[in-house]
Motif scaffolding. Structure first.
Motif, mmCIF file in Angstrom:
data_model
loop_
_atom_site.group_PDB
_atom_site.id
_atom_site.type_symbol
_atom_site.label_atom_id
_atom_site.label_comp_id
_atom_site.label_asym_id
_atom_site.label_seq_id
_atom_site.Cartn_x
_atom_site.Cartn_y
_atom_site.Cartn_z
ATOM 1 N N ARG A 135 1.016 -1.616 0.079
ATOM 2 C CA ARG A 135 0.058 0.069 0.195
ATOM 3 C C ARG A 135 0.603 1.410 -0.001
ATOM 4 N N VAL A 136 1.816 1.123 0.263
ATOM 5 C CA VAL A 136 2.434 2.309 0.799
ATOM 6 C C VAL A 136 3.452 2.658 -1.074
ATOM 7 N N ALA A 137 2.945 1.771 -1.387
ATOM 8 C CA ALA A 137 3.631 2.031 -3.211
ATOM 9 C C ALA A 137 2.077 2.362 -4.343
ATOM 10 N N ARG A 138 0.932 2.307 -3.035
ATOM 11 C CA ARG A 138 -0.538 2.752 -4.199
ATOM 12 C C ARG A 138 -0.587 1.578 -4.509
ATOM 13 N N GLY A 139 -0.466 -0.046 -4.012
ATOM 14 C CA GLY A 139 -0.899 -1.095 -4.811
ATOM 15 C C GLY A 139 -2.170 -1.046 -4.427
ATOM 16 N N GLN A 140 -2.584 -2.045 -5.689
ATOM 17 C CA GLN A 140 -3.844 -1.814 -5.866
ATOM 18 C C GLN A 140 -4.972 -3.173 -5.269
ATOM 19 N N THR A 141 -6.410 -2.959 -5.175
ATOM 20 C CA THR A 141 -6.597 -3.785 -4.044
ATOM 21 C C THR A 141 -7.757 -4.726 -5.587
ATOM 22 N N ALA A 142 -7.757 -5.469 -5.940
ATOM 23 C CA ALA A 142 -8.563 -7.096 -6.981
ATOM 24 C C ALA A 142 -9.873 -5.582 -7.981
ATOM 25 N N ARG A 143 -10.282 -4.827 -6.933
ATOM 26 C CA ARG A 143 -11.192 -4.909 -7.488
ATOM 27 C C ARG A 143 -10.050 -2.776 -8.477
ATOM 28 N N GLU A 144 -9.803 -2.828 -8.315
ATOM 29 C CA GLU A 144 -8.294 -1.529 -8.967
ATOM 30 C C GLU A 144 -8.324 -1.707 -9.706
ATOM 31 N N ILE A 145 -7.420 -3.023 -9.804
ATOM 32 C CA ILE A 145 -6.756 -3.678 -10.514
ATOM 33 C C ILE A 145 -7.343 -3.472 -12.222
ATOM 34 N N ILE A 146 -9.509 -4.363 -11.595
ATOM 35 C CA ILE A 146 -10.013 -5.181 -12.901
ATOM 36 C C ILE A 146 -10.118 -3.270 -13.572
ATOM 37 N N LYS A 147 -9.802 -2.322 -13.430
ATOM 38 C CA LYS A 147 -10.148 -1.319 -13.938
ATOM 39 C C LYS A 147 -9.303 -0.878 -15.144
ATOM 40 N N GLU A 148 -8.192 -1.360 -13.919
ATOM 41 C CA GLU A 148 -6.630 -1.285 -15.054
ATOM 42 C C GLU A 148 -7.189 -1.963 -16.198
ATOM 43 N N LEU A 149 -7.171 -2.946 -15.937
ATOM 44 C CA LEU A 149 -6.910 -4.253 -17.169
ATOM 45 C C LEU A 149 -8.348 -3.693 -18.214
ATOM 46 N N GLU A 150 -9.260 -3.041 -17.981
ATOM 47 C CA GLU A 150 -10.342 -2.931 -18.782
ATOM 48 C C GLU A 150 -9.825 -1.692 -19.619
ATOM 49 N N HIS A 151 -8.827 -0.695 -19.637
ATOM 50 C CA HIS A 151 -8.244 0.401 -19.483
ATOM 51 C C HIS A 151 -7.007 0.169 -20.602
ATOM 52 N N ILE A 152 -6.667 -1.211 -19.673
ATOM 53 C CA ILE A 152 -5.944 -1.524 -21.050
ATOM 54 C C ILE A 152 -5.970 -1.878 -22.414
ATOM 55 N N ASP A 153 -7.453 -3.117 -22.198
ATOM 56 C CA ASP A 153 -7.563 -3.462 -23.414
ATOM 57 C C ASP A 153 -8.352 -2.150 -24.011
ATOM 58 N N GLU A 154 -8.548 -0.649 -23.534
ATOM 59 C CA GLU A 154 -9.551 -0.478 -24.309
ATOM 60 C C GLU A 154 -8.106 0.102 -25.320
ATOM 61 N N LEU A 155 -6.788 0.437 -24.643
ATOM 62 C CA LEU A 155 -5.648 0.908 -25.599
ATOM 63 C C LEU A 155 -5.675 0.126 -26.289
ATOM 64 N N ASN A 156 -5.141 -1.209 -25.698
ATOM 65 C CA ASN A 156 -4.938 -1.998 -27.384
ATOM 66 C C ASN A 156 -6.022 -2.030 -28.552
ATOM 67 N N SER A 157 -6.843 -1.350 -28.178
ATOM 68 C CA SER A 157 -7.437 -1.555 -29.934
ATOM 69 C C SER A 157 -6.674 -0.445 -30.450
ATOM 70 N N SER A 158 -6.313 0.397 -30.024
ATOM 71 C CA SER A 158 -6.014 1.522 -30.694
ATOM 72 C C SER A 158 -4.382 1.281 -31.021
#
Length: 574
Positions: free
Chosen positions: A380-403
């Motif tokens: 957490r000291v490095a702003r580590g993500q919870t399971a719920r938080e990383i799901i949003k990041e994975l969705e963002h990566i999918d969006e970026l990859n489409s471009s």
């Protein structure tokens, strides 16, 4: 003023603020700015000269206040806040926290309760029993600190490879503009790419050596002149490194380059080989009956004793001669062989850049892929993500990859290995990732058997692809964990887990020695940067240098593969 000097000042301020228990957000701001500056490929001073404060504020992690501090540092060599802090704490006190086991809180306790403000006083206090009865100081703690002091002493006068490169590259670039110089080369341990460097050795050829000497001692990086002769000069640089330059005869430039590059054992062995052939090899050439027969190039030197050319990184006096004689030297990996980086942090955890900024930078580097591996919830000291938080990041990566075309962002995470060897994400989440980088970020002082079991257990998880910075060392500050390295390597081999060569200049972990052992056991290596800013993707060069010292070839490194082959390797355990 060089970037490393400015970064060092900001790091010091963050440490001094920790002593005073200042606002942790303020402390992290200095740390983040320092880290970002260390990775900048361009001179911060030049950026300021061309764009002023505005240019400084455009650098990630540098806000108004720190930009003003940097302006003052560039103009005066220091800034007011640091001067005020140093009045409260002696310089020797600041050096104490560079000892493993001594953090800011422990250092303050020692100062307040025992008046200890230096490494020398600390060592004396432990050996005399003066710390007995002090809260938090038992026999084990004291022994750990003594080991840390011993480790610290071994690194005195040594500089990180990256810092040495920064200065050497500047010197070579500036000296290379002098018309009187015909050939120019940085030799010594720097050319062998050792993880730490004592001094910088430079060789040159010139018809006007005096002009070369004069230009060298007048370089802006020079702090003071130690000696200035007709063909050799020595200086102390502003980072306290010594730098030497020698002008040699062109007909023996190769012999000098060989002599001043190889370590002592390498040079002894090649001289012994020469004697058996009735020859003499020195920095002045290869001689037979006092007549020079070779030495203009390094190739000539090696050929004179029946050897193929030995790359500088291998000139350590081990078995490079036998391999050269048999034609079995490896085709060492080169920087252009790297197709991507599999350990990068973004603003989703403690990185300075967005994923799209990192991707665009990587594309300019001609990479084919990257993996975004932000920290997980235990860190957490490095702003580590919870399971719920990383799901949003994975969705963002999918969006970026489409471009993107011909470029892919892999979905990953740097997952904490908990003390019992389990991971802090469940398998249901891990299977959604392309790259699982597992790492130890806590409990560094576990017993050897326990730490070995911890990492081996993690490797047995079918979703773990890579063990990051496997031994946990931080060069000059923290020794490796106590580990059974052979057992770690065996488990990596048995489970098909890859080991990371972390390219951060203060890690370079795996070491060159462990890289070579891994190669012998058929274990593939991932050379990654662990980048927290897009600019530090360039740290890859230091990982490649260490890989070369470890005799690695492109085929031994997973991220030299095209994306299709890489994906097969990443999913091979599942």
């Amino acid at each position: 003023m060089e970037n490393s000097e400015i970064a060092k000042i900001l790091w010091e301020v963050s440490e001094l603020l920790e002593f005073k228990s200042e606002n942790p957000f303020k402390i992290r701001a200095y740390q983040k700015a320092a880290r970002n500056i260390e990775g900048l490929p361009l001179s911060l001073e030049e950026s300021y000269k061309s764009g002023g404060i505005k240019a400084l504020k455009e650098i990630p992690g540098i806000g108004e206040a720190i930009a003003e501090h940097i302006e003052e540092i560039i103009k005066t060599g220091d800034f007011k806040k640091r001067k005020e802090l140093l009045k409260e704490f002696p310089k020797s006190f600041l050096e104490m926290i560079e000892v493993q086991g001594i953090g800011p809180k422990t250092a303050m306790l020692l100062l307040k309760k025992r008046g200890i403000d230096s490494i020398e006083k600390l060592e004396k206090a432990i050996k005399s029993g003066a710390l007995k009865g002090l809260v938090g100081f038992g026999e084990k703690k004291e022994q750990n600190i003594l080991q840390g002091i011993t480790h610290k002493k071994k690194t005195i006068g040594r500089h990180l490879l990256s810092e040495a490169h920064e200065y050497a590259d500047l010197i070579i670039n500036q000296m290379g503009k002098i018309k009187e110089i015909d050939q120019l080369l940085a030799a010594g341990s720097l050319r062998r790419q050792q993880e730490t460097i004592g001094d910088i050795d430079i060789l040159a050829t010139s018809k006007n050596p005096e002009a070369v000497m004069h230009a060298f001692v007048k370089l802006p990086q020079v702090k003071r002149i130690l000696a200035q002769g007709p063909t050799k000069s020595s200086v102390i640089l502003k980072n306290e490194m010594q730098a030497d330059i020698r002008v040699v005869d062109p007909k023996c430039f190769g012999a000098a380059a060989h002599y001043f590059t190889g370590n002592k054992l390498h040079n002894i062995k090649i001289r012994e080989m020469a004697v058996k052939l009735g020859l003499k090899i020195s920095e002045y050439g290869v001689f037979k009956n006092d007549k020079q027969i070779a030495g203009k190039t390094e190739e000539e030197v090696f050929e004179s004793v029946g050897l193929s050319y030995i790359p500088p990184e291998l000139r350590e006096g081990s078995d490079e001669f036998e391999a050269a004689k048999k034609g079995n030297l490896p085709q060492l990996i080169n920087y252009p062989d790297i197709r991507g980086d599999l350990h990068i942090h973004s603003t989703y955890s403690d990185g300075a850049n967005t994923i799209s900024e990192i991707a665009e930078f990587a594309i300019k580097m001609e990479y084919e892929y990257i993996a975004i591996t932000d920290h997980t919830q235990s860190t957490r000291v490095a702003r580590g993500q919870t399971a719920r938080e990383i799901i949003k990041e994975l969705e963002h990566i999918d969006e970026l990859n489409s471009s993107y075309k011909n470029f892919k962002i892999l979905k990953g995470a740097e997952v904490d290995i908990l003390p019992d060897g389990t991971l802090d994400y469940k398998d249901e989440l891990l299977k959604e990732l392309d790259v699982v980088v597992a790492a130890v970020h806590s409990r560094f002082k576990m017993k050897k058997d326990d730490m070995t079991k911890r990492i081996c257990t993690a490797m047995k998880n079918k979703y773990v692809n890579i063990i990051s910075h496997p031994t946990g060392r931080i060069i000059r500050r923290r020794p490796p964990y106590e580990l059974d390295m052979e057992e770690i390597l065996k488990t990596a081999s048995d489970t098909g887990t890859y080991l990371e060569l972390n390219s951060q200049p203060d890690r370079l972990d795996l070491s060159d020695v462990n890289c070579r052992r891994a190669k012998e056991m058929g274990i593939l290596i991932a050379i990654n940067t662990d980048a927290h800013t897009k600019e530090t993707l360039y740290f890859m060069q230091f990982g490649v240098s260490t890989a070369r010292r470890g005799w690695l070839e492109a085929k031994n490194v997973i991220n030299t593969n095209p994306i299709a082959k890489l994906m097969k390797l990443l999913y091979a355990k599942r």
